[in-house]
Design a protein around this motif. Structure first.
Motif: not given
Length: 287
Positions: A64-83
């Motif tokens: 898995l590349t760094i770009s993949y983990y960045i997208m995962i971080a964005i997805i998790l951040a989206s989930s948190i911000l959307a509650n």
């Protein structure tokens, strides 16, 4: 396809940042909607993307590349911000499975068909034995929520619709419940929804589809890919218990991958990568 979904996920994340409360109110009067719809529906975009992107990266780069983990971080951040706690927990489980279980070959009994069968059996238990649902409503009061209570009412109402035409169902959007301040048109359970819209015929075809998918996944010699696909369908099976989203095209995309991935892997070496092409041989003509 992954690039398109990735773009939508990024745009959705930007919309959540710009509109922290909600982007619009839908026709049911619900807020918490952004580019990908209601907050609890974002997961239907996240699961196929995370699974298929991981397969592609393992296939092409064996990691898995760094770009993949960045997208995962964005997805998790989206989930948190959307509650959306459900989305956050589900994505965390999928990531743990993808990252840490690529070294373990899980038992063959853990497959998409058996998982969906268990999900269907649990649905019958919840719906037919309302006492269990009543116990859960007592528990959920401790968490100041009424999710199970409302779904229990919906499931009880849905049994009336199923009894009217149990063989072939009543068609799409036949179910309706207007007891609340908004109108409910889906049963919040995939198997009940299948029974209402297409009857027993549709349910049998649904299980038959997953039986075929399970056979296709078992044909993969590399267990890393089997684990990713089976866990992805396992999370969908959990969602089937409380949600019944229709026309989930990305879910069908995951099924298509399950069908064609064994064919691609048959042409690959043991690590998952295609055999490297040898250097081009130039034709020498001697005079």
């Amino acid at each position: 396809a992954c690039l398109i979904v990735e773009t939508w996920i990024l745009l959705n994340f930007i919309c959540i940042i710009i509109f922290p409360d909600f982007m619009y109110v839908d026709d049911r009067g619900w807020g918490a909607n952004w580019l990908l719809g209601y907050k609890n529906l974002h997961i239907y975009y996240f699961i196929p993307y995370i699974a298929i992107k991981a397969i592609i990266q393992y296939f092409e780069k064996s990691n898995l590349t760094i770009s993949y983990y960045i997208m995962i971080a964005i997805i998790l951040a989206s989930s948190i911000l959307a509650n959306s706690t459900t989305t956050f927990i589900t994505i965390c489980v999928l990531i743990i499975c993808i990252v840490f279980l690529r070294r373990f070959d899980l038992p063959k009994m853990f497959n998409s068909f058996s998982i969906v069968c268990i999900s269907g059996a649990l649905s019958v238990v919840f719906i037919m034995f309302n006492r269990i649902a009543s116990i859960l409503t007592v528990v959920e009061k401790l968490f100041d929520t009424n999710t199970i209570y409302l779904r229990n009412l919906i499931w009880a109402r849905s049994l009336i619709y199923i009894a009217e035409n149990p063989i072939i169902g009543k068609g799409n959007f036949a179910f309706e419940l207007s007891s609340f301040s908004w109108k409910i048109t889906q049963t919040h359970n995939k198997f009940i929804d299948l029974l209402i819209t297409g009857g027993i015929v549709q349910v049998v075809l649904f299980f038959f589809l997953f039986w075929i998918v399970s056979k296709k996944i078992s044909d993969m010699k590399q267990f890393e890919y089997r684990n990713i696909m089976n866990f992805s369908f396992a999370l969908y099976a959990i969602l089937f218990l409380t949600e019944a989203r229709r026309n989930d095209y990305l879910f069908f995309m995951l099924i298509v991958v399950a069908f064609y991935l064994p064919h691609l892997l048959s042409k690959a070496n043991i690590s998952g990568n295609f055999y490297k092409r040898t250097k081009r041989r130039h034709l020498k003509i001697h005079f």
